[in-house]
Every structure is written in C-alpha cells, then in structure tokens.
Design an enzyme around this catalytic site. Structure first.
Site, PDB file in Angstrom:
ATOM      1  N   LYS A  35       7.657   9.429  -2.560  1.00 49.68           N
ATOM      2  CA  LYS A  35       6.765   8.879  -1.546  1.00 49.68           C
ATOM      3  C   LYS A  35       7.399   7.669  -0.868  1.00 49.68           C
ATOM      4  O   LYS A  35       8.376   7.106  -1.345  1.00 49.68           O
ATOM      5  CB  LYS A  35       5.422   8.504  -2.179  1.00 49.68           C
ATOM      6  CG  LYS A  35       5.505   7.482  -3.292  1.00 49.68           C
ATOM      7  CD  LYS A  35       4.148   7.291  -3.964  1.00 49.68           C
ATOM      8  CE  LYS A  35       4.236   6.285  -5.098  1.00 49.68           C
ATOM      9  NZ  LYS A  35       2.926   6.074  -5.752  1.00 49.68           N
ATOM     10  N   ARG A 130      -8.995   4.291 -10.029  1.00 46.19           N
ATOM     11  CA  ARG A 130      -8.376   4.275  -8.712  1.00 46.19           C
ATOM     12  C   ARG A 130      -8.662   5.614  -8.041  1.00 46.19           C
ATOM     13  O   ARG A 130      -9.606   5.726  -7.276  1.00 46.19           O
ATOM     14  CB  ARG A 130      -6.874   3.976  -8.852  1.00 46.19           C
ATOM     15  CG  ARG A 130      -6.212   3.530  -7.573  1.00 46.19           C
ATOM     16  CD  ARG A 130      -4.772   3.136  -7.793  1.00 46.19           C
ATOM     17  NE  ARG A 130      -3.941   4.225  -8.277  1.00 46.19           N
ATOM     18  CZ  ARG A 130      -2.606   4.197  -8.304  1.00 46.19           C
ATOM     19  NH1 ARG A 130      -1.974   3.114  -7.880  1.00 46.19           N
ATOM     20  NH2 ARG A 130      -1.915   5.215  -8.751  1.00 46.19           N
ATOM     21  N   TYR A 244      14.813 -24.550   9.198  1.00 46.67           N
ATOM     22  CA  TYR A 244      13.496 -25.001   9.634  1.00 46.67           C
ATOM     23  C   TYR A 244      12.876 -25.991   8.644  1.00 46.67           C
ATOM     24  O   TYR A 244      13.034 -25.864   7.415  1.00 46.67           O
ATOM     25  CB  TYR A 244      12.561 -23.795   9.779  1.00 46.67           C
ATOM     26  CG  TYR A 244      12.817 -22.968  11.014  1.00 46.67           C
ATOM     27  CD1 TYR A 244      12.681 -23.502  12.287  1.00 46.67           C
ATOM     28  CD2 TYR A 244      13.185 -21.630  10.895  1.00 46.67           C
ATOM     29  CE1 TYR A 244      12.909 -22.740  13.421  1.00 46.67           C
ATOM     30  CE2 TYR A 244      13.416 -20.838  12.024  1.00 46.67           C
ATOM     31  CZ  TYR A 244      13.273 -21.409  13.279  1.00 46.67           C
ATOM     32  OH  TYR A 244      13.498 -20.638  14.398  1.00 46.67           O
TER      33      TYR A 244
END
Length: 349
Positions: A35, A130, A244
């Site tokens: 998947k 689930r 930054y």
C-alpha cells in the site's frame, strides 16, 4: 539546484521477503503489503519484482491502489483491498478482479448485491477497534458469509512490534475463538506477527515494513539510501548564526555545508539541530532549522567536502530518524516527496 537521490535496493527487498517467508512453514503463504505505493518507494518497480519472484498475493489500502497495482503485476496475483468494498468501488473491483476485505455488514450487503459470486475476504475486529466485524455482528453474519465462500478471514494485531505485549496473546485467543471450526484460510500477522512465531502464522502472513528492514524486522538488510547533494559551503565565524530565526550560533570557526533537501521533500522541520547526516561512516550534525529546500550541516571535521551526505543508509535507518522526532519509520518513508531522483539497483529475475 541538484536534486537529492533516493536509491532503492531491489535485491535487499527480495532478500528481506525471503527471510520473512522462511520464518513460517510451507503451509503458510507469505504475501506482501504494498500500500501507499510500496510505502512511498515505488510499486511499479518493487511490486513487479516481487511478483516476478514468486509473490502470489498482495494487499493494498484502497481500490484505486488495487487498480494501479493490477496494471503492474498482471492478471495472476490476487490483490486484497483492506478498506473493503466502499461506495463507488464496484466497477474497479469487478472489472479488475480485486478482492475486497469486507469490514462490516454494510460492505457485505453491498458486495453480495453488486457483485454476486465475486471473490472477497473478511476482516474481524479482535480488539484493535479500527476496521472489521465485531464479534456479535460477525457471528450473526457468519452463516451467509461462509456460504458465499470467502477467500480469507483476517484480523490485525495492534501491538505486534512489542513481542511481550499482552495484547498479542489476547488478540490471538480472540481470533481463534471467532474463527474456530471455519474451513477458510486465515491471516492474523503482518511483519510483527510473523516474528512472533508459528502460533501467529496461520495460513498467510502479510509483511509490509519488514520488506525494507523497518522495525521490528531490524535483522533485515537495509534497502534505502537517501543522499542529499552539497551545493555550497562557507566558513562561519564565532558569534555568527545559521538559517532562519538564528536557530544556531557558531562558537568556533565552522565549515557549513548546505544540502539540497527540506520539508518540501518530506523531511520534517523537527530534524533541525537534532539530526545527523553521514559522510560515509562519519557523522555530521544538522545545524539550524530545516527549511523548505535546504538543510545546513557542520562538516568542519571532514578532510574534504563531500559531493553528498546521507540521511538514510546503513549507518542510520528510517526508524532511527523517527526516534529523533517522536515518530516511526513508516511515517519517514511515506513522507518522502516526489522531487527525489529515484534509482533502483538489483532486482534481476
């Protein structure tokens, strides 16, 4: 700007599948979970290679992934759809001979009405809460389901990456109770369950992350190298800052390399000031914040400026990176973006 390089070793992936396959007996088939485009590494190459080398059964998350995979592996392998038969999936499932893993009575009725006689599997909820039939719903549906001939009955372990977790034994006991006497092939285990031993293997195991030597299959062969090209270096003096928000300040003369990758490539900003890149076997600390396209690294201790530095490789697997920022190797792999120059090595039939 030179793009970073993501190198995938197909021979290592096949070796890992074979090693996991060897853990179970000849009566147990070893499938492959592919998947999310093989966890972000490219199903078009990985799944095709696995099919060419004997993998007969694949699992994907949804029908759309199954449709793509069918074009890759051809007509022969069985492709199970873990999300089941959802609304709008019927045409893809029927036309491409996909096998949905039905998770509820609603999906069961949809499948039986839309595609009578078509292949299907069943998922049971053994405690993960689930997907899957809960026990009461399953025992009510079982007579009709079993009469229709499911290809597989499966469940999923919640804590299999922790071998001593009591949930493993609880789910094993519940899975046996919910399937006792049913003459249907059964599957409980993905990678972690495969490592728990023969009692968890049943008729089919379905490793996924273990194909890439991800935790808990740390005995596997590393299959992924992510190299970030050095595009500029500079000398930073004491008191000067890098990046930054002035997030890193030099306390001595420092040679800083800027490499081409950042959070637009799926590398979390949380890696700033905590991660390590590697010049061969030499660690090089990330300094300052990770920006969209760039990362800065201290290479003062190197004799020469390298062409690239590795974030993922033999010295640092994906789980080690996940540990740094409170996540798991799955998320690191599946977050890798599409700007990388992917290359594949090995994989000969």
């Amino acid at each position: 700007m030179t793009t970073a390089s993501l190198r995938i070793d197909l021979d290592a992936i096949l070796s890992n599948w074979r090693a996991l396959d060897a853990l179970s007996g000849t009566a147990t088939q070893t499938a492959a979970v592919v998947k999310a485009d093989c966890y972000g590494l490219g199903a078009s190459r990985i799944a095709r290679m696995l099919a060419r080398n004997g993998v007969r059964t694949f699992f994907v998350a949804c029908a759309e992934e199954g449709a793509t995979l069918r074009q890759i592996v051809g007509e022969a392998p069985e492709i199970f759809i873990l999300s089941g038969h959802c609304a709008g999936d019927t045409e893809m499932i029927g036309d491409l001979s996909l096998t949905p893993v039905l998770n509820s009575a609603e999906q069961m009725h949809r499948h039986f009405e839309a595609l009578p006689g078509a292949a299907f599997g069943i998922q049971l909820d053994t405690g993960m809460n689930r997907l899957g039939f809960e026990a009461s719903d399953w025992f009510a549906a079982a007579p009709a389901v079993l009469a229709a001939g499911p290809k597989l009955i499966m469940s999923h372990l919640a804590c299999s990456d922790e071998a001593d977790h009591p949930m493993n034994r609880q789910q094993l006991t519940e899975f046996k109770r919910m399937t006792e006497g049913m003459k249907v092939p059964r599957s409980l285990s993905a990678t972690g369950g495969t490592l728990l031993g023969s009692e968890y293997h049943f008729d089919l195991v379905r490793p996924g992350i273990g194909l890439y030597a991800g935790r808990p299959f740390e005995a596997g062969t590393p299959a992924v190298t992510l190299s970030l090209p050095v595009i500029q270096t500079r000398e930073v003096h004491p008191g000067e800052t890098v990046g930054y928000s002035n997030a890193w300040t030099a306390d001595k003369e420092t040679r800083v390399a800027t490499v081409a990758a950042g959070y637009a490539d799926g590398l979390s900003r949380r890696l700033g000031n905590v991660a390590t890149l590697w010049a061969g076997d030499i660690p090089c600390p990330v300094i300052g914040k990770v920006s969209m396209d760039l990362i800065t690294v201290d290479i003062t201790h190197l004799d020469e400026v390298p062409d690239a530095l590795d974030l993922i490789g033999p010295n640092q697997r994906v789980d080690a990176i996940g540990d740094l920022i409170g996540t798991i190797g799955y998320e690191i792999l599946t977050s890798l973006g599409h700007r990388y120059q992917r290359s594949y090595v090995g994989g000969a039939a």
